[in-house]
Design a protein around this motif. Structure first.
Motif, short mmCIF file in Angstrom:
data_model
loop_
_atom_site.label_atom_id
_atom_site.label_comp_id
_atom_site.label_asym_id
_atom_site.label_seq_id
_atom_site.Cartn_x
_atom_site.Cartn_y
_atom_site.Cartn_z
N ASN A 143 0.84 -1.19 0.00
CA ASN A 143 0.00 0.00 0.00
C ASN A 143 0.88 1.24 0.00
OD1 ASN A 143 -1.57 -2.16 1.83
ND2 ASN A 143 -3.02 -0.95 0.69
N THR A 144 0.43 2.25 -0.68
CA THR A 144 1.22 3.49 -0.76
C THR A 144 0.33 4.68 -0.47
OG1 THR A 144 0.76 3.71 -3.13
CG2 THR A 144 2.77 2.53 -2.51
N LEU A 145 0.95 5.76 -0.06
CA LEU A 145 0.27 7.03 0.14
C LEU A 145 1.15 8.11 -0.47
CD1 LEU A 145 -2.37 7.88 1.65
CD2 LEU A 145 -0.91 8.65 3.50
N VAL A 146 0.55 9.01 -1.25
CA VAL A 146 1.32 10.05 -1.93
C VAL A 146 0.78 11.42 -1.53
CG1 VAL A 146 2.09 10.98 -4.14
CG2 VAL A 146 1.71 8.51 -3.89
N LEU A 198 6.86 12.73 10.06
CA LEU A 198 6.96 13.22 8.70
C LEU A 198 7.35 14.69 8.74
CD1 LEU A 198 4.41 12.42 5.88
CD2 LEU A 198 5.61 14.59 5.98
N GLU A 199 8.59 14.94 8.36
CA GLU A 199 9.08 16.31 8.26
C GLU A 199 10.12 16.33 7.15
OE1 GLU A 199 11.20 19.82 10.90
OE2 GLU A 199 9.96 18.31 11.89
N ALA A 200 9.67 16.72 5.98
CA ALA A 200 10.54 16.67 4.79
C ALA A 200 10.81 18.08 4.31
CB ALA A 200 9.87 15.85 3.69
N VAL A 241 11.13 14.43 -5.09
CA VAL A 241 10.48 13.32 -4.40
C VAL A 241 11.29 12.88 -3.18
CG1 VAL A 241 9.62 10.96 -4.61
CG2 VAL A 241 9.46 12.52 -6.56
N LYS A 242 10.59 12.60 -2.08
CA LYS A 242 11.18 11.97 -0.90
C LYS A 242 10.20 10.94 -0.36
CE LYS A 242 14.30 15.63 0.67
NZ LYS A 242 14.74 16.46 1.81
N THR A 243 10.73 9.92 0.33
CA THR A 243 9.91 8.85 0.89
C THR A 243 10.13 8.78 2.39
OG1 THR A 243 10.00 7.60 -1.17
CG2 THR A 243 9.37 6.40 0.81
N VAL A 244 9.04 8.60 3.14
CA VAL A 244 9.09 8.48 4.59
C VAL A 244 8.42 7.17 4.97
CG1 VAL A 244 8.40 9.50 6.80
CG2 VAL A 244 9.02 10.98 4.88
N PRO A 245 9.06 6.31 5.77
CA PRO A 245 8.46 5.02 6.13
C PRO A 245 7.24 5.20 7.03
CG PRO A 245 10.50 5.36 7.34
CD PRO A 245 10.42 6.45 6.34
#
Length: 737
Positions: free
Chosen positions: A661-664, A733-735, A724-728
């Motif tokens: 599953n993914t969330l964008v 979440l702080e990008a 683009v960045k990915t957070v597990p």
């Protein structure tokens, strides 16, 4: 005594006598609210101002068409003004008054707005006469009053507010949602809190007029710079809109006629699965029961025998929730304790015993075997006003509207006892105050034509202005053949993808003619259709969040004028709308590949969910755009956020098993110093609201959110270029970009 002195004494005496005989002039009284001011004048008129400008000029209040004989101040303070109104003795069917009739009018602060209240026990009608202050007005009616006009702007219009089968004279046929709520371009909303039938005239003969069939005046004015702020105050009064389960936001399918019974439904679902076409729920339309009109016994007939087994198969094997068609019309049969005489023998929903038995039947025959929702039908046809109701306090003029309210409430209460919040109701007939009980409305029975598609799009905009947060069309149309041209089918589906409710009809009216199942079309169509359904599935995080924050953020489909009351260029626009804060949808609703789009003030990006940003544009202008048959014109405003992803699978779980599953998070930064936020409803964490923020400084762009339950990909379009960045999952979440 000198003559001159004598004359002066006589004059003084005369003046004193005049002063004693003449009532003292009453000074104007004022109530102040943070966003506006109400001033009552001694002639009985009332002016409401905002930012120094008069936005409402109420010249007179009439009861039973009579103007008051006198108006007298009782008292006034910082919170209310009370006035005594005296009306002429009236002779009517019920009373033979010989003395003037007195009532008390109270004007009071209500939140950041005002309330007008007066109860004339002897009255049958209330009329508000207002001067035309030059505003444009939106709301009141989902039917395209007047004259099938697409424009939502009701200026220079006369509009009826009553749930009635007269709606079938409109091009869309039985789009039957109404409300005595409207929004003005002057930055206010007005709500007459009554079920009494209404008539509204705007800018007719130089005035506005509001009329309702009731003896009670209960009128509210809410302030706001846009529809969202106005509706927030409105929902605080009538109650928050009903929450939506995630499965009800995905694609919903149905046939108008299931002659093959349960076996046909199961076969359809298997074929959808074979073609990898995702759905999350399905419903059966009438007929599926026994009794009059193959409905009145409310059961599942022999073609649908053992419903607990096949409904369980639908849920367990296909991942799809199931709903049914219902009505409180019994078509000549009378199985309830009390019916209203007439051809449809409606159940009397003002009778507690009737409501109890109707709800018991739903629970025992349907909810207990797995039915989780209802398409509620027929509350807008042939309802007899003059037959005696159990609740005799409901006046004749209130009955059509109140019945639609009771219709929604009765179904919601029954479902809630079995399923809690995990249930869904939708109806074509609706009225104000039904929002806490009705999940969605659908746009009636549109023709299977371009005209039908266009009419339904215009219905949607009007429903949003009225404050119904979730709306859907019969994708493909209802009145007409099943099989339709590919162009119309795809364009209608594209429009439906960005409705609050996506329900797709797969056959003709009454099942007539060849159906429009995807396997009736070629591979190219099937591929395009699949991509659209997959897009809807990807939009579930966004749409589910919007649906369940509508009490503060407004309806899912927001007309341009709703968001830009100060921009006259938006007032007539009915064929494009916001979904959320920054996504602008401009579906193609005519044959061909071209249309005009109006972009409001700001910076905009032409956007595609597969390809990303395509071009940048400055707003407050119209522009021509091209869109191939497989394209939907979409634009995203700078300084906005969207969330998409794979959070619920329905039947697609059977071919996506094993895939992560993914969330964008899609972030479109604004200018330096600008910030925005989006409230994400985390369905995998007990539907907790989680605020995602986007900030741009002169040094960086930052996206911040609480811990989310899925891995998150953050796509930031900095001046149109993607980073683009990915957070597990589960990580803060702080990008920074």
């Amino acid at each position: 005594m000198p003559y001159a002195f004598s004359r002066s004494l006589q004059a003084a005496a005369t003046l004193a006598a005049l002063l004693l005989a003449t009532p003292l002039v009453q000074a104007a009284k004022t109530l102040s609210a943070p966003s506006g001011e109400l001033t009552w004048q001694d002639d009985g008129s009332v002016q409401i101002t905002r930012s120094g400008a008069t936005i409402i000029d109420l010249q007179q209040i009439r009861f039973d068409y009579h103007a008051p004989l006198s108006v007298k101040l009782i008292d006034a303070n910082d919170h209310s003004i009370r006035v005594a109104l005296s009306f002429p003795a009236a002779v009517d069917f019920r009373s033979r008054a010989t003395e003037p009739l007195d009532i008390e009018l109270t004007m009071s602060r209500h939140g950041d707005g005002f309330r007008f209240y007066a109860d004339a026990e002897w009255g049958n009608q209330v009329t508000l006469d207002l001067a035309d202050t030059g505003d444009h007005v939106f709301g009141l009616s989902s039917p395209l009053q007047p004259e099938n006009r697409h424009s939502p702007d009701l200026r220079e219009s006369s509009v009826t507010v009553e749930v009635t089968n007269a709606a079938q004279t409109m091009v869309e046929n039985f789009a039957s949602a109404f409300s005595s709520f409207y929004i003005s371009s002057h930055g206010y909303g007005a709500f007459f809190d009554t079920f009494g039938a209404g008539q509204y005239d705007f800018a007719i003969n130089g005035r506005h007029k509001i009329h309702h069939e009731t003896g009670t005046l209960d009128w509210y004015v809410f302030f706001g710079d846009d529809g969202r702020a106005i509706h927030q105050a409105y929902y605080e009064l009538i109650g928050a809109p009903k929450s939506l389960p995630l499965w009800a936001v995905g694609p919903v399918g149905w046939r108008d006629q299931n002659d093959g019974g349960a076996a046909e439904i199961l076969d359809d679902l298997q074929r959808f699965e074979d073609l990898r076409l995702p759905f999350t729920s399905w419903f059966v339309d009438r007929p599926y029961s026994d009794g009059a009109n193959e409905w009145s016994l409310m059961n599942f007939n022999a073609k649908f025998a053992k419903p607990e087994e096949w409904i369980s198969t639908i849920r367990e094997d296909h991942g799809i929730e199931f709903m049914t068609w219902t009505a409180t019309a019994f078509f000549g049969d009378t199985p309830m304790p009390k019916h209203l005489p007439g051809g449809f023998t409606y159940a009397d929903l003002s009778d507690p015993a009737t409501v109890a038995l109707y709800q018991q039947k739903l629970t025992e025959l349907q909810h207990s075997v797995g039915v989780k929702g209802h398409k509620m039908d027929r509350a807008d046809e042939h309802l007899p006003n003059w037959e005696k109701w159990a609740d005799e306090t409901v006046a004749i003029g209130e009955r059509r509207n109140k019945y639609a309210y009771l219709f929604a409430k009765t179904h919601d209460e029954s479902l809630r006892r079995t399923w809690g919040d995990d249930q869904f109701t939708f109806s074509r007939a609706a009225i104000h105050r039904a929002q806490p009980y009705l999940s969605a409305i659908w746009g009636g029975d549109p023709r299977t034509s371009w005209q039908g598609l266009q009419g339904n799009a215009a219905n949607a905009m009007r429903a949003s202005f009225m404050g119904f947060p979730v709306w859907g069309t019969d994708v493909g149309g209802y009145l007409g053949p099943g099989y339709i041209d590919t162009d119309l089918y795809l364009r209608w589906t594209q429009f439906g993808i960005f409705n609050g409710l996506l329900e797709i009809k797969f056959d003709g009216s009454g099942g007539d003619g060849p159906d429009r199942m995807p396997w009736s079309y070629d591979k190219t169509f099937q591929s395009d259709f699949r991509e659209l359904l997959e897009l809807r599935m990807a939009l579930l995080p966004y749409l589910h969040s919007l649906a369940n924050t509508s009490a503060t953020n407004g309806p899912l489909m927001q007309p341009l004028a709703y968001r830009h009351l100060d921009d006259p260029n938006t007032y007539d626009i009915w064929d494009q709308y916001y979904v959320g804060d920054g996504l602008l949808v401009a579906p193609v609703l005519t044959p061909g590949t071209a249309r005009e789009v109006y972009l409001p003030a700001g910076k905009w990006y032409r956007f595609d969910f597969a390809e990303g940003v395509q071009s940048a544009h400055e707003g407050q202008r119209a522009m021509g755009v091209q869109a191939a048959l497989d394209e939907i014109p979409l634009f995203v405003r700078a300084n906005s956020l969207m969330v998409t992803g794979d959070i619920y699978r329905g039947n697609s779980r059977n071919w996506l098993e094993g895939e992560a599953n993914t969330l964008v998070i899609h972030a479109f930064p604004g200018g330096i110093g600008e910030q925005t936020s989006f409230t994400y409803i985390d369905s995998k964490d007990d539907n907790k609201p989680k605020t995602i923020t986007l900030t741009r400084t002169d040094e960086s762009v930052k996206v911040v959110a609480p811990e989310l339950t899925q891995e998150v990909t953050i796509e930031v379009y900095l001046d149109g270029k993607k980073q683009v960045k990915t957070v597990p999952a589960g990580a803060p979440l702080e990008a920074t970009f």
